[in-house]
Design an enzyme around this catalytic site. Structure first.
Site, PDB file in Angstrom:
ATOM      1  N   ASN A   1       0.839  -1.194   0.000  1.00  0.00           N
ATOM      2  CA  ASN A   1       0.000   0.000   0.000  1.00  0.00           C
ATOM      3  C   ASN A   1       0.880   1.252   0.000  1.00  0.00           C
ATOM      4  O   ASN A   1       1.518   1.577   1.013  1.00  0.00           O
ATOM      5  CB  ASN A   1      -0.899  -0.005   1.242  1.00  0.00           C
ATOM      6  CG  ASN A   1      -1.921   1.107   1.215  1.00  0.00           C
ATOM      7  OD1 ASN A   1      -2.814   1.103   0.380  1.00  0.00           O
ATOM      8  ND2 ASN A   1      -1.789   2.058   2.122  1.00  0.00           N
TER       9      ASN A   1
ATOM     10  N   ASP B   1      -1.117   0.879  -5.796  1.00  0.00           N
ATOM     11  CA  ASP B   1      -0.730  -0.242  -4.940  1.00  0.00           C
ATOM     12  C   ASP B   1      -0.232  -1.407  -5.793  1.00  0.00           C
ATOM     13  O   ASP B   1      -0.400  -1.417  -7.016  1.00  0.00           O
ATOM     14  CB  ASP B   1      -1.927  -0.731  -4.103  1.00  0.00           C
ATOM     15  CG  ASP B   1      -2.614   0.394  -3.352  1.00  0.00           C
ATOM     16  OD1 ASP B   1      -1.981   0.975  -2.470  1.00  0.00           O
ATOM     17  OD2 ASP B   1      -3.783   0.700  -3.678  1.00  0.00           O
TER      18      ASP B   1
ATOM     19  N   ASP C   1      -2.975   7.797   2.067  1.00  0.00           N
ATOM     20  CA  ASP C   1      -2.948   6.746   1.047  1.00  0.00           C
ATOM     21  C   ASP C   1      -2.707   7.366  -0.326  1.00  0.00           C
ATOM     22  O   ASP C   1      -3.276   8.410  -0.653  1.00  0.00           O
ATOM     23  CB  ASP C   1      -4.280   5.991   1.059  1.00  0.00           C
ATOM     24  CG  ASP C   1      -4.245   4.787   0.153  1.00  0.00           C
ATOM     25  OD1 ASP C   1      -3.871   3.713   0.625  1.00  0.00           O
ATOM     26  OD2 ASP C   1      -4.580   4.928  -1.042  1.00  0.00           O
TER      27      ASP C   1
ATOM     28  N   GLU D   1      -3.219   5.715  -3.270  1.00  0.00           N
ATOM     29  CA  GLU D   1      -4.108   5.065  -4.247  1.00  0.00           C
ATOM     30  C   GLU D   1      -3.411   3.975  -5.046  1.00  0.00           C
ATOM     31  O   GLU D   1      -3.962   2.891  -5.240  1.00  0.00           O
ATOM     32  CB  GLU D   1      -4.720   6.097  -5.203  1.00  0.00           C
ATOM     33  CG  GLU D   1      -6.014   5.655  -5.831  1.00  0.00           C
ATOM     34  CD  GLU D   1      -7.174   5.677  -4.832  1.00  0.00           C
ATOM     35  OE1 GLU D   1      -7.852   4.647  -4.738  1.00  0.00           O
ATOM     36  OE2 GLU D   1      -7.374   6.703  -4.164  1.00  0.00           O
TER      37      GLU D   1
ATOM     38  N   LYS E   1      -2.176  -2.207  -8.978  1.00  0.00           N
ATOM     39  CA  LYS E   1      -3.599  -1.964  -8.807  1.00  0.00           C
ATOM     40  C   LYS E   1      -3.884  -0.464  -8.831  1.00  0.00           C
ATOM     41  O   LYS E   1      -3.044   0.345  -8.477  1.00  0.00           O
ATOM     42  CB  LYS E   1      -4.104  -2.533  -7.470  1.00  0.00           C
ATOM     43  CG  LYS E   1      -4.235  -4.044  -7.434  1.00  0.00           C
ATOM     44  CD  LYS E   1      -4.759  -4.507  -6.099  1.00  0.00           C
ATOM     45  CE  LYS E   1      -6.089  -3.887  -5.735  1.00  0.00           C
ATOM     46  NZ  LYS E   1      -7.175  -4.283  -6.663  1.00  0.00           N
ATOM     47  N   ASP E   2      -5.105  -0.146  -9.282  1.00  0.00           N
ATOM     48  CA  ASP E   2      -5.646   1.216  -9.194  1.00  0.00           C
ATOM     49  C   ASP E   2      -4.803   2.244  -9.952  1.00  0.00           C
ATOM     50  O   ASP E   2      -4.713   3.405  -9.550  1.00  0.00           O
ATOM     51  CB  ASP E   2      -5.787   1.644  -7.728  1.00  0.00           C
ATOM     52  CG  ASP E   2      -6.703   0.719  -6.948  1.00  0.00           C
ATOM     53  OD1 ASP E   2      -7.704   0.264  -7.524  1.00  0.00           O
ATOM     54  OD2 ASP E   2      -6.419   0.454  -5.769  1.00  0.00           O
TER      55      ASP E   2
END
Length: 211
Positions: free
Chosen positions: A112, A132, A128, A130, A145-146
């Site tokens: 993360n 990952d 965060d 975003e 991811k994302d």
């Protein structure tokens, strides 16, 4: 089990302490959730986010990038088996451990990307990013991811001037994984929470403690 002053500068949390993890966006508290300290040593801060932990969204603020997405989506608590978050000092990511299914089987490692955690008298502050990486337990390799969501957040102005540094951290993690490096203990996959731990609550005034 309550929030203590152990997390202030120069002090540490004890196992079982409530540690409030807050997200701070452009100088404002944006989100908070109570976690439980598993380990707080010079090289590692391990926090457990249990199922049922309540989310906190401050009432006051300018919120230049809008309200937290979980607030607008109506999410109020953490669901599932809970997750373990592993932080090393100064690093711009945590390694989150997930479990799944009725037998609580290990699901995988979640890298993360986030601000390095900063200690407060009640917990830690971060944000965060975003973007990952996810390495499922049954997969041969990780995946990013994302990526599209991260690009959208850049448009929204959430990380002004920081896009390249965030992408570089993702690439750094990927390069370490590709080289076979493991900077965490795989035994965390078998970790279980203390069954006597109650679901933590946000302490009064969580949104007024300075960032």
């Amino acid at each position: 089990m309550g929030a203590t002053g152990r997390g202030a500068a120069g002090r540490r949390f004890a196992p079982g302490d409530v540690v409030v993890r807050r997200e701070v966006l452009r100088g404002e508290i944006w989100f908070a959730v109570p976690t439980i300290c598993v380990e707080d040593s010079p090289g590692l801060l391990a926090l457990y986010l249990p199922p049922g932990a309540e989310f906190g969204f401050p009432e006051r603020g300018s919120f230049p990038c809008g309200r937290h997405p979980w607030q607008t989506a109506g999410r109020r608590r953490w669901h599932g088996h809970g997750k373990l978050m592993l932080h090393r000092p100064g690093e711009a990511h945590s390694i989150d451990v997930f479990w799944t299914g009725p037998e609580r089987e290990f699901a995988g490692w979640y890298f993360n990307l986030q601000d390095p955690v900063r200690r407060t008298p009640i917990g830690v502050d971060t944000l965060d990013h975003e973007l990952d990486l996810w390495w499922a337990a049954d997969a041969d390799r990780y995946v990013f991811k994302d990526v599209e969501m991260f690009a959208q957040r850049l448009v929204e102005g959430r990380y002004p001037g920081r896009a390249e540094a965030i992408r570089a951290e993702g690439d750094r993690i990927a390069a370490l994984l590709d080289a076979g490096r493991r900077w965490w203990d795989p035994a965390w996959a078998r970790w279980c929470p203390d069954p006597d731990w109650p679901v933590p609550r946000l302490p009064e005034g969580w949104d007024s403690v300075p960032c």
